[in-house]
Motif scaffolding. Sequence first.
Motif, PDB file in Angstrom:
ATOM      1  N   VAL A 286      34.018  42.674  32.627  1.00 19.92           N
ATOM      2  CA  VAL A 286      35.270  42.210  32.021  1.00 19.92           C
ATOM      3  C   VAL A 286      36.445  42.442  32.967  1.00 19.92           C
ATOM      4  O   VAL A 286      37.329  41.583  33.103  1.00 19.92           O
ATOM      5  CB  VAL A 286      35.514  42.920  30.670  1.00 19.92           C
ATOM      6  N   SER A 287      36.465  43.582  33.634  1.00 15.88           N
ATOM      7  CA  SER A 287      37.582  43.870  34.545  1.00 15.88           C
ATOM      8  C   SER A 287      37.607  42.901  35.721  1.00 15.88           C
ATOM      9  O   SER A 287      38.675  42.447  36.143  1.00 15.88           O
ATOM     10  CB  SER A 287      37.512  45.314  35.038  1.00 15.88           C
ATOM     11  N   ASP A 288      36.433  42.559  36.252  1.00 16.90           N
ATOM     12  CA  ASP A 288      36.380  41.585  37.346  1.00 16.90           C
ATOM     13  C   ASP A 288      36.862  40.209  36.883  1.00 16.90           C
ATOM     14  O   ASP A 288      37.563  39.506  37.613  1.00 16.90           O
ATOM     15  CB  ASP A 288      34.952  41.468  37.883  1.00 16.90           C
ATOM     16  N   ALA A 289      36.477  39.827  35.656  1.00 15.69           N
ATOM     17  CA  ALA A 289      36.900  38.529  35.129  1.00 15.69           C
ATOM     18  C   ALA A 289      38.414  38.484  34.950  1.00 15.69           C
ATOM     19  O   ALA A 289      39.066  37.473  35.267  1.00 15.69           O
ATOM     20  CB  ALA A 289      36.203  38.250  33.800  1.00 15.69           C
ATOM     21  N   ALA A 290      39.008  39.578  34.464  1.00 17.72           N
ATOM     22  CA  ALA A 290      40.459  39.626  34.284  1.00 17.72           C
ATOM     23  C   ALA A 290      41.182  39.560  35.621  1.00 17.72           C
ATOM     24  O   ALA A 290      42.176  38.831  35.783  1.00 17.72           O
ATOM     25  CB  ALA A 290      40.844  40.896  33.530  1.00 17.72           C
ATOM     26  N   ALA A 291      40.686  40.314  36.602  1.00 18.00           N
ATOM     27  CA  ALA A 291      41.318  40.304  37.925  1.00 18.00           C
ATOM     28  C   ALA A 291      41.237  38.922  38.564  1.00 18.00           C
ATOM     29  O   ALA A 291      42.194  38.462  39.209  1.00 18.00           O
ATOM     30  CB  ALA A 291      40.641  41.345  38.816  1.00 18.00           C
ATOM     31  N   PHE A 292      40.106  38.260  38.373  1.00 16.28           N
ATOM     32  CA  PHE A 292      39.952  36.923  38.947  1.00 16.28           C
ATOM     33  C   PHE A 292      40.942  35.935  38.325  1.00 16.28           C
ATOM     34  O   PHE A 292      41.532  35.112  39.014  1.00 16.28           O
ATOM     35  CB  PHE A 292      38.517  36.431  38.738  1.00 16.28           C
ATOM     36  N   ARG A 293      41.164  36.027  37.011  1.00 17.65           N
ATOM     37  CA  ARG A 293      42.093  35.119  36.342  1.00 17.65           C
ATOM     38  C   ARG A 293      43.545  35.398  36.718  1.00 17.65           C
ATOM     39  O   ARG A 293      44.388  34.503  36.688  1.00 17.65           O
ATOM     40  CB  ARG A 293      41.933  35.211  34.829  1.00 17.65           C
ATOM     41  N   MET A 294      43.834  36.648  37.077  1.00 18.81           N
ATOM     42  CA  MET A 294      45.216  37.019  37.416  1.00 18.81           C
ATOM     43  C   MET A 294      45.525  36.862  38.897  1.00 18.81           C
ATOM     44  O   MET A 294      46.664  37.061  39.316  1.00 18.81           O
ATOM     45  CB  MET A 294      45.467  38.470  37.000  1.00 18.81           C
ATOM     46  N   ARG A 295      44.551  36.477  39.701  1.00 17.45           N
ATOM     47  CA  ARG A 295      44.708  36.540  41.157  1.00 17.45           C
ATOM     48  C   ARG A 295      45.827  35.659  41.675  1.00 17.45           C
ATOM     49  O   ARG A 295      46.469  35.978  42.682  1.00 17.45           O
ATOM     50  CB  ARG A 295      43.383  36.175  41.847  1.00 17.45           C
TER      51      ARG A 295
ATOM     52  N   GLU B 179      52.574  46.559  35.803  1.00 15.53           N
ATOM     53  CA  GLU B 179      51.953  45.934  36.981  1.00 15.53           C
ATOM     54  C   GLU B 179      50.718  45.137  36.572  1.00 15.53           C
ATOM     55  O   GLU B 179      49.603  45.447  36.997  1.00 15.53           O
ATOM     56  CB  GLU B 179      51.555  46.997  37.994  1.00 15.53           C
ATOM     57  N   PRO B 180      50.873  44.128  35.749  1.00 16.26           N
ATOM     58  CA  PRO B 180      49.698  43.421  35.212  1.00 16.26           C
ATOM     59  C   PRO B 180      48.878  42.684  36.261  1.00 16.26           C
ATOM     60  O   PRO B 180      47.677  42.487  36.059  1.00 16.26           O
ATOM     61  CB  PRO B 180      50.310  42.443  34.206  1.00 16.26           C
ATOM     62  N   VAL B 181      49.499  42.291  37.363  1.00 17.31           N
ATOM     63  CA  VAL B 181      48.742  41.569  38.399  1.00 17.31           C
ATOM     64  C   VAL B 181      47.976  42.552  39.280  1.00 17.31           C
ATOM     65  O   VAL B 181      46.755  42.451  39.439  1.00 17.31           O
ATOM     66  CB  VAL B 181      49.678  40.696  39.256  1.00 17.31           C
ATOM     67  N   ALA B 182      48.689  43.529  39.827  1.00 24.17           N
ATOM     68  CA  ALA B 182      48.057  44.484  40.743  1.00 24.17           C
ATOM     69  C   ALA B 182      47.027  45.356  40.037  1.00 24.17           C
ATOM     70  O   ALA B 182      46.032  45.768  40.636  1.00 24.17           O
ATOM     71  CB  ALA B 182      49.126  45.358  41.396  1.00 24.17           C
ATOM     72  N   GLN B 183      47.251  45.650  38.755  1.00 25.75           N
ATOM     73  CA  GLN B 183      46.380  46.571  38.025  1.00 25.75           C
ATOM     74  C   GLN B 183      45.498  45.852  37.000  1.00 25.75           C
ATOM     75  O   GLN B 183      45.009  46.486  36.057  1.00 25.75           O
ATOM     76  CB  GLN B 183      47.234  47.626  37.299  1.00 25.75           C
ATOM     77  N   ALA B 184      45.292  44.566  37.183  1.00 25.40           N
ATOM     78  CA  ALA B 184      44.558  43.780  36.181  1.00 25.40           C
ATOM     79  C   ALA B 184      43.174  44.352  35.900  1.00 25.40           C
ATOM     80  O   ALA B 184      42.780  44.537  34.742  1.00 25.40           O
ATOM     81  CB  ALA B 184      44.445  42.326  36.642  1.00 25.40           C
ATOM     82  N   ALA B 185      42.414  44.645  36.942  1.00 22.02           N
ATOM     83  CA  ALA B 185      41.051  45.156  36.746  1.00 22.02           C
ATOM     84  C   ALA B 185      41.068  46.519  36.072  1.00 22.02           C
ATOM     85  O   ALA B 185      40.275  46.791  35.157  1.00 22.02           O
ATOM     86  CB  ALA B 185      40.331  45.239  38.089  1.00 22.02           C
ATOM     87  N   THR B 186      41.979  47.391  36.497  1.00 21.66           N
ATOM     88  CA  THR B 186      42.062  48.739  35.922  1.00 21.66           C
ATOM     89  C   THR B 186      42.435  48.687  34.446  1.00 21.66           C
ATOM     90  O   THR B 186      41.857  49.404  33.614  1.00 21.66           O
ATOM     91  CB  THR B 186      43.096  49.575  36.688  1.00 21.66           C
ATOM     92  N   VAL B 187      43.414  47.839  34.110  1.00 22.42           N
ATOM     93  CA  VAL B 187      43.859  47.736  32.715  1.00 22.42           C
ATOM     94  C   VAL B 187      42.735  47.188  31.833  1.00 22.42           C
ATOM     95  O   VAL B 187      42.464  47.710  30.749  1.00 22.42           O
ATOM     96  CB  VAL B 187      45.106  46.840  32.614  1.00 22.42           C
ATOM     97  N   ALA B 188      42.085  46.119  32.287  1.00 21.94           N
ATOM     98  CA  ALA B 188      40.998  45.531  31.492  1.00 21.94           C
ATOM     99  C   ALA B 188      39.877  46.544  31.266  1.00 21.94           C
ATOM    100  O   ALA B 188      39.346  46.672  30.147  1.00 21.94           O
ATOM    101  CB  ALA B 188      40.458  44.287  32.186  1.00 21.94           C
ATOM    102  N   ALA B 189      39.519  47.283  32.318  1.00 25.44           N
ATOM    103  CA  ALA B 189      38.477  48.301  32.177  1.00 25.44           C
ATOM    104  C   ALA B 189      38.901  49.385  31.187  1.00 25.44           C
ATOM    105  O   ALA B 189      38.096  49.850  30.374  1.00 25.44           O
ATOM    106  CB  ALA B 189      38.168  48.923  33.538  1.00 25.44           C
TER     107      ALA B 189
ATOM    108  N   PHE C 230      44.993  39.252  28.842  1.00 32.97           N
ATOM    109  CA  PHE C 230      44.810  40.566  28.227  1.00 32.97           C
ATOM    110  C   PHE C 230      44.726  40.487  26.702  1.00 32.97           C
ATOM    111  O   PHE C 230      44.168  41.392  26.079  1.00 32.97           O
ATOM    112  CB  PHE C 230      45.914  41.512  28.690  1.00 32.97           C
ATOM    113  N   ASP C 231      45.249  39.425  26.111  1.00 31.38           N
ATOM    114  CA  ASP C 231      44.971  39.175  24.693  1.00 31.38           C
ATOM    115  C   ASP C 231      43.477  38.956  24.493  1.00 31.38           C
ATOM    116  O   ASP C 231      42.881  39.467  23.534  1.00 31.38           O
ATOM    117  CB  ASP C 231      45.734  37.929  24.207  1.00 31.38           C
ATOM    118  N   LEU C 232      42.872  38.196  25.412  1.00 32.18           N
ATOM    119  CA  LEU C 232      41.448  37.896  25.298  1.00 32.18           C
ATOM    120  C   LEU C 232      40.598  39.130  25.592  1.00 32.18           C
ATOM    121  O   LEU C 232      39.597  39.384  24.910  1.00 32.18           O
ATOM    122  CB  LEU C 232      41.082  36.764  26.262  1.00 32.18           C
ATOM    123  N   VAL C 233      40.987  39.901  26.594  1.00 35.44           N
ATOM    124  CA  VAL C 233      40.250  41.120  26.930  1.00 35.44           C
ATOM    125  C   VAL C 233      40.246  42.086  25.753  1.00 35.44           C
ATOM    126  O   VAL C 233      39.205  42.643  25.372  1.00 35.44           O
ATOM    127  CB  VAL C 233      40.857  41.794  28.179  1.00 35.44           C
TER     128      VAL C 233
END
Length: 380
Positions: A147-156, A207-217, A251-254
């Motif tokens: 899930v964290s990888d998917a979120a980071a990919f969408r925010m890239r 920092e939703p872009v830089a920390q996307a993977a961390t937040v989703a995890a 992040f609503d979806l996550v």
Amino acid sequence: MRDWLKAFRPASFRGVPFFVDVENAEGGRRVAVSPIAYSDLHVTEDMGGDVRHFSLSAYVAGDLADAAARSFTAALNAPGAATLVLPMSGPVLVRVPRWSLSRERARAGHVGFEIDFVSAGLPSLPFAAVPGALAIASLISAGIGLVSDAAAFRMRDTATGQADPSALAIATAAGRLSSVASAAALPELKQPEVADAIATINRLSTEPVAQAATVAAAIVSTCGAIADAGDPTAAVEAFEAAAVPAGGDVFDLVSAAGFAAGFCQTLAAGDYLSRQDARRARDRISPVVDRVLEALSGGLDVSVSEWLSDIAATAASELSATAANRAPLVNVQTEISLPATALAYALYGDAGRAGELVSRNSVATPAAMPVLFEAIAPVT
């Protein structure tokens, strides 16, 4: 014309990047074929999905190819499942049964790898069946990286100045996690850990872009922690109320996926005394999970939908098995109103089960049960 240099994802395993020459995937269904004697016909039976295999011809290259090869080798040798990001297929949770390395003198600065991956599946529990709630807990934990990888990919490709909706979605997710944690009746020892995780999510919302993977995890792992430690009866209602996508942001979806996964785990962990109780619990899964899967469609990588679908299927299977092993509910009729203790003793030989009859029938006065009431069928 499509820009193929940007069409595919950068490949990585355990966060270690590499390049891919050839990407192969193998799957299918396990089909049992039974010939019919003295006939040209046969019977086929679907036994479930086959194990997915992935094979890659990969390489690292450059002036630091030797150091990159050592890092990649360490990632391949590390124990446990991890996330593999493939250029075309996207993120998938895998294990590594085999790999090989080759280096040629004529190709200095290039180290090639041939690697076999296999989809991770469930961790083994020797000498014991896997209870449904425990199996779901393992699935939730295994899906955190996915899930964290998917979120980071969408925010890239999101510019920092365009990330306000994501910051708001993260803050909303943190608020919902607080509500679920409060309702779940967590043990005192667990409360500081969950509170600290929620505070971290709030802090990283800037920092939703830089920390996307961390937040989703963090969102998914906190849902799992609450589901593990909370009282199932109290937590399941809170998870069900929270498992509604608040919007279309990543992040609503996550958070919706995490809450739906926690709902399935707490539902499977419940104590169901009758066949009908377990069936009613099973029937609650689809309305909650289906609306989340519909929101996830096109919003996150398809692997997230597959992950949540596997969790829902595991919960449904567990509740079906529970229903098959429970006594049914029956209607009991008496000529006159009797105390619950007397009825419990008459039905079960145990006056201590009077509270069960009172609770199931929402009776205000245990000393005077209705002449027609619902009870679990006594064992004969």
